[in-house]
Every structure is written in C-alpha cells, then in structure tokens.
Design a protein around this motif. Structure first.
Motif, PDB file in Angstrom:
ATOM      1  N   ARG A   1       0.593  -1.038  -0.194  1.00 27.04           N
ATOM      2  CA  ARG A   1       0.110  -0.196   0.142  1.00 27.04           C
ATOM      3  C   ARG A   1       0.498   1.362  -0.003  1.00 27.04           C
ATOM      4  O   ARG A   1       0.541   2.208  -0.759  1.00 27.04           O
ATOM      5  CB  ARG A   1      -0.771   0.056   1.423  1.00 27.04           C
ATOM      6  N   ASP A   2       1.634   1.593   1.419  1.00 28.66           N
ATOM      7  CA  ASP A   2       2.268   2.580   1.127  1.00 28.66           C
ATOM      8  C   ASP A   2       3.132   3.085  -0.472  1.00 28.66           C
ATOM      9  O   ASP A   2       2.834   4.153  -0.648  1.00 28.66           O
ATOM     10  CB  ASP A   2       3.227   2.414   1.934  1.00 28.66           C
ATOM     11  N   LEU A   3       3.799   2.329  -0.883  1.00 24.57           N
ATOM     12  CA  LEU A   3       4.815   2.281  -2.202  1.00 24.57           C
ATOM     13  C   LEU A   3       3.934   2.609  -3.113  1.00 24.57           C
ATOM     14  O   LEU A   3       4.392   3.667  -4.092  1.00 24.57           O
ATOM     15  CB  LEU A   3       5.849   0.734  -2.419  1.00 24.57           C
TER      16      LEU A   3
ATOM     17  N   LYS B   1       2.154   6.175  -2.923  1.00 25.97           N
ATOM     18  CA  LYS B   1       3.466   7.181  -2.923  1.00 25.97           C
ATOM     19  C   LYS B   1       3.405   7.128  -5.062  1.00 25.97           C
ATOM     20  O   LYS B   1       3.338   8.415  -5.263  1.00 25.97           O
ATOM     21  CB  LYS B   1       4.723   6.923  -2.540  1.00 25.97           C
ATOM     22  N   SER B   2       2.762   5.979  -5.587  1.00 27.95           N
ATOM     23  CA  SER B   2       2.956   6.516  -7.226  1.00 27.95           C
ATOM     24  C   SER B   2       2.273   7.226  -7.829  1.00 27.95           C
ATOM     25  O   SER B   2       1.500   7.438  -8.896  1.00 27.95           O
ATOM     26  CB  SER B   2       3.228   5.195  -7.490  1.00 27.95           C
ATOM     27  N   TYR B   3       0.723   6.774  -6.585  1.00 23.19           N
ATOM     28  CA  TYR B   3      -0.359   7.439  -7.489  1.00 23.19           C
ATOM     29  C   TYR B   3      -1.478   8.905  -6.439  1.00 23.19           C
ATOM     30  O   TYR B   3      -2.365   8.820  -6.785  1.00 23.19           O
ATOM     31  CB  TYR B   3      -1.874   6.114  -7.610  1.00 23.19           C
ATOM     32  N   GLY B   4      -0.874   9.382  -6.390  1.00 22.03           N
ATOM     33  CA  GLY B   4      -1.907  10.784  -5.676  1.00 22.03           C
ATOM     34  C   GLY B   4      -1.731  10.548  -4.356  1.00 22.03           C
ATOM     35  O   GLY B   4      -2.540  11.109  -3.545  1.00 22.03           O
ATOM     36  N   GLY B   5      -1.351   9.150  -3.479  1.00 20.46           N
ATOM     37  CA  GLY B   5      -1.108   9.176  -1.787  1.00 20.46           C
ATOM     38  C   GLY B   5      -2.810   8.920  -1.479  1.00 20.46           C
ATOM     39  O   GLY B   5      -3.412   8.338  -1.911  1.00 20.46           O
ATOM     40  N   GLN B   6      -3.116   8.845  -0.202  1.00 20.04           N
ATOM     41  CA  GLN B   6      -3.826   8.485   0.280  1.00 20.04           C
ATOM     42  C   GLN B   6      -5.369   9.245  -0.037  1.00 20.04           C
ATOM     43  O   GLN B   6      -6.291   8.618  -0.261  1.00 20.04           O
ATOM     44  CB  GLN B   6      -3.438   8.771   1.851  1.00 20.04           C
TER      45      GLN B   6
ATOM     46  N   GLU C   1     -10.005   5.113  -4.880  1.00 16.91           N
ATOM     47  CA  GLU C   1      -9.466   4.732  -7.106  1.00 16.91           C
ATOM     48  C   GLU C   1      -8.402   3.561  -7.133  1.00 16.91           C
ATOM     49  O   GLU C   1      -9.030   3.158  -7.959  1.00 16.91           O
ATOM     50  CB  GLU C   1      -9.492   5.838  -7.095  1.00 16.91           C
ATOM     51  N   ILE C   2      -7.362   3.527  -6.115  1.00 14.33           N
ATOM     52  CA  ILE C   2      -6.238   2.983  -6.320  1.00 14.33           C
ATOM     53  C   ILE C   2      -6.951   0.911  -6.377  1.00 14.33           C
ATOM     54  O   ILE C   2      -6.073   0.369  -6.509  1.00 14.33           O
ATOM     55  CB  ILE C   2      -4.637   3.390  -5.646  1.00 14.33           C
TER      56      ILE C   2
END
Length: 161
Positions: free
Chosen positions: A114-116, A119-124, A129-130
């Motif tokens: 999740r955390d990694l 970071k690549s997709y706009g944060g929390q 959506e992610i």
C-alpha cells in the motif's frame, strides 16, 4: 493504446520456441484481443504492470508463484534486441500461479504494498480509486490464470509496444 503487458494462454502442444511465431501471437487487433479477454484466454495490464509485480512479488524472487504472476517465466529474446523478450510459463507453472492467486487475500497483498503504491498514485486521497483498480486487476488475473490452469495451458507474456 500505449505500451501494455499482454498475457496469452496457449495449449502446450501448440507452443513454439520461435520468436517469430510468438510475435504473431500478439499481432491481433484490439477487438480480437478484447473478445479473448472476455473468455479469460488473454489478459492485459497497462503501463502500471511493474506496480502489479510489486503487489505480488514484493521482495520475493525466483521461481515462487508470487514472483511469476506478472513478470516471471523463462525469457525468450525477441529477434529485435531493442524490443523486450517474450516470457514463457509452462502449464505446471501457470497452475501454481493459479493456485497462489486463488488462495491469496487481496487485502493482505494491498496492505503489504500500500504505502509504496500510494506514493506513485497520488497518496492517501487517491486510495479508494487505486485500491479499486488494483483489486479489479487482481480479479482479472485470478480469472485468467484459473481458466488457464483449468485447461492445462501454458502462458506467453510480452510487453507490447
């Protein structure tokens, strides 16, 4: 469509170790591919395929089923060295991947990566959506490998330009 990672189920008896033959497997137009995806005989991942690899393999490597879901298998070089190699999974390897995916809990996989990924997709803020996109891809890959194992097929993968 831009570059994507393409998976195709192939009967072991039909599989050829020829790069030219393998390249022909991926020449169909998008409508033909979409129809086979609907029957779980083919699957595609968009340019985020490396992130899916992180979701499954994490720090695992080698011949584990988790490491073979996305990028794993035996590479066969493309005749054009500027293009990526084809990757082959035997029917037995595809069966192990199917069993791994059927037993894997997506939420556990998500929590580990999740955390990694965020970071690549706009944060929390982007997490719902992610999470949904990765969960859908997980369901699609699980169905693809499950159907492939059911028929006893091998898998050919290629990063299609």
């Amino acid at each position: 469509m831009s570059m994507y990672f393409h998976f195709r189920a192939i009967r072991p008896a039909a599989l050829r170790n020829s790069p030219a033959w393998l390249e022909k497997l991926f020449e169909d137009d998008w409508d033909a591919v979409r129809e086979r995806i609907g029957r779980h005989r083919e699957e595609v991942l968009d340019k985020g395929y490396l992130d899916h690899e992180l979701l499954y393999a994490g720090t695992e490597g080698g011949d584990s089923p988790a490491a073979q879901v996305v990028l794993g298998g035996r590479p066969l070089p493309h005749p054009d060295p500027a293009l990526p190699p084809f990757v082959l999974l035997t029917a037995a390897q595809a069966g192990r991947v199917a069993a791994y995916l059927a037993a894997a809990d997506f939420d556990d996989l998500w929590l580990d990566a999740r955390d990694l990924l965020l970071k690549s997709y706009g944060g929390q803020e982007a997490e719902p959506e992610i999470h949904g996109a990765f969960a859908a891809a997980h369901r699609d890959l699980t169905a693809f490998y499950g159907q492939t194992a059911h028929y006893g097929d091998a898998v050919v993968k290629w990063l299609v330009p």
